[in-house]
Scaffold this active site. Structure first.
Site, PDB file in Angstrom:
ATOM      1  N   ILE A   1       0.813  -1.322  -0.205  1.00  0.00           N
ATOM      2  CA  ILE A   1       0.030  -0.017  -0.046  1.00  0.00           C
ATOM      3  C   ILE A   1       0.914   1.299   0.000  1.00  0.00           C
ATOM      4  CG2 ILE A   1      -0.209   0.550   2.407  1.00  0.00           C
ATOM      5  CD1 ILE A   1      -3.060   0.439   0.011  1.00  0.00           C
TER       6      ILE A   1
ATOM      7  N   ASN B   1      -2.600   2.639 -13.623  1.00  0.00           N
ATOM      8  CA  ASN B   1      -2.519   2.521 -15.147  1.00  0.00           C
ATOM      9  C   ASN B   1      -1.080   1.954 -15.386  1.00  0.00           C
ATOM     10  OD1 ASN B   1      -0.049   4.628 -14.965  1.00  0.00           O
ATOM     11  ND2 ASN B   1      -1.898   6.358 -14.310  1.00  0.00           N
TER      12      ASN B   1
ATOM     13  N   HIS C   1       2.699   2.013  -2.231  1.00  0.00           N
ATOM     14  CA  HIS C   1       2.880   2.689  -3.527  1.00  0.00           C
ATOM     15  C   HIS C   1       1.424   3.292  -3.790  1.00  0.00           C
ATOM     16  CE1 HIS C   1       6.111   0.231  -4.814  1.00  0.00           C
ATOM     17  NE2 HIS C   1       5.763  -0.500  -3.972  1.00  0.00           N
ATOM     18  N   ARG C   2       1.279   4.979  -3.876  1.00  0.00           N
ATOM     19  CA  ARG C   2       0.235   5.471  -3.687  1.00  0.00           C
ATOM     20  C   ARG C   2      -0.303   5.831  -4.818  1.00  0.00           C
ATOM     21  NH1 ARG C   2       3.852   7.055   0.262  1.00  0.00           N
ATOM     22  NH2 ARG C   2       4.236   8.949  -0.985  1.00  0.00           N
TER      23      ARG C   2
ATOM     24  N   SER D   1     -12.994  -5.676   4.011  1.00  0.00           N
ATOM     25  CA  SER D   1     -13.172  -4.797   5.536  1.00  0.00           C
ATOM     26  C   SER D   1     -13.468  -5.973   6.569  1.00  0.00           C
ATOM     27  CB  SER D   1     -14.243  -3.935   5.179  1.00  0.00           C
ATOM     28  OG  SER D   1     -14.245  -3.272   6.631  1.00  0.00           O
TER      29      SER D   1
ATOM     30  N   ARG E   1       9.336  -3.970  -7.213  1.00  0.00           N
ATOM     31  CA  ARG E   1       9.018  -5.075  -6.458  1.00  0.00           C
ATOM     32  C   ARG E   1       9.305  -6.594  -7.393  1.00  0.00           C
ATOM     33  NH1 ARG E   1       8.712  -3.391  -1.452  1.00  0.00           N
ATOM     34  NH2 ARG E   1       7.342  -1.585  -1.524  1.00  0.00           N
TER      35      ARG E   1
ATOM     36  N   HIS F   1       1.756   3.094 -16.623  1.00  0.00           N
ATOM     37  CA  HIS F   1       2.851   3.735 -16.295  1.00  0.00           C
ATOM     38  C   HIS F   1       3.526   3.580 -14.718  1.00  0.00           C
ATOM     39  CE1 HIS F   1       5.820   6.538 -15.123  1.00  0.00           C
ATOM     40  NE2 HIS F   1       5.119   7.478 -14.662  1.00  0.00           N
TER      41      HIS F   1
END
Length: 308
Positions: free
Chosen positions: A111, A214, A113-114, A122, A225, A216
């Site tokens: 996470i 996306n 990677h925003r 949940s 990673r 890119h």
């Protein structure tokens, strides 16, 4: 938490749909839609939806409509040029959405990677399944002595067996207590709210999410990673995702593997050292002007290409 009966029924229904479209379609990825690629012991990666293909990248770069009359070889050259010179916006014209099942500790690393849209299962509303990631013995390694965030030597078979026993024991015990806290008083429980009871779950419990990004930003994610130095448990997810890109945008993926995954970056000072080496000068770390760490990293990058 494997796919529920409702999720599987939805997948089966969508898989059988035949909808004509005028949008770009990737035959390779169409064949992979809704099929789960297994990862780790109970995880998976599957493509839910996508937009665009290699032609969409070319179209955006040329600011034109349709694929035009350009040859595939010219499209390939343009995509490779874009990748080589870091012209990133045409790659943003393609998007992909995944359904991913992964251990919580991997999700917390992921996470960071925003650059994606995320919707996670949940535990405030639902009860987590009794399923945990238990590593194979060969991936259990001691703390590295030279890298504070990496692994060193693999544990002995006896040590690995003991660690696996502890992981299983702790995960099962914590889940037993989680269930007890959730049960109502009449069932010898406490009726605790799900949003509170979840705090007792171990980080190797499995979660799942939908993750849309996306192309890119996905390339950037994979570059980090899929690297051999990345943590094994997230690297195997990146490798599974790379397979989907090879099917989806084969030309762009080829350029990525050439110019990102298979490439290295030298600093200006490293280039000066390389220039001296090419001119036949003897250069050592002491007279290179590089720090010990920079020198070591440069030698590691050059090692695969040096002849003995």
């Amino acid at each position: 938490m494997p796919l529920t009966a409702e999720q599987q029924a939805e997948i089966d229904s969508q898989s059988n749909l035949q909808i004509p479209t005028k949008r770009p379609v990737s035959p390779g990825l169409e064949a992979m839609l809704f099929k789960a690629l297994p990862v780790l012991d109970h995880g998976f990666v599957r493509v839910v939806d996508y937009m665009g293909d290699d032609s969409s990248i070319v179209q955006a770069a040329r600011v034109s409509y349709g694929v035009g009359t350009k040859k595939v070889s010219e499209d390939r050259g343009l995509i490779r040029y874009l990748m080589r010179h870091h012209h990133t916006t045409p790659f943003e014209m393609c998007e992909i959405k995944y359904h991913i099942r992964l251990p919580i500790f991997v999700a917390r690393q992921w996470i960071r990677h925003r650059t994606a849209s995320v919707n996670e299962y949940s535990a405030r509303y639902s009860i987590m399944d009794r399923e945990f990631y238990i590593p194979e013995p060969e991936v259990l390694a001691a703390q590295s002595k030279i890298n504070n965030q990496g692994r060193g030597d693999v544990l002995s078979s006896e040590q690995a067996a003991a660690v696996i026993h502890l992981l299983k024991q702790d995960a099962q015990q914590c889940y037993d207590n989680y269930e007890t806290m959730l049960k109502p008083a009449e069932e010898d429980g406490y009726g605790l709210a799900r949003e509170l009871a979840r705090m007792n779950l171990t980080l190797n419990s499995y979660s799942q999410w939908y993750w849309k990004i996306n192309l890119h930003n996905l390339f950037h994610f994979l570059q980090l990673r899929i690297d051999p130095h990345a943590q094994y448990e997230i690297r195997v997810y990146a490798e599974a995702m790379l397979k989907t890109l090879q099917a989806w945008v084969p030309i762009a993926c080829e350029a990525f593997e050439d110019y990102r995954r298979g490439a290295v970056t030298f600093s200006a000072s490293m280039m000066q050292v390389l220039g001296k080496m090419l001119n036949g000068e003897t250069v050592e770390q002491d007279n290179s002007g590089l720090t010990k760490r920079e020198w070591t990293e440069m030698m590691q990058m050059l090692a695969p290409y040096q002849t003995k």
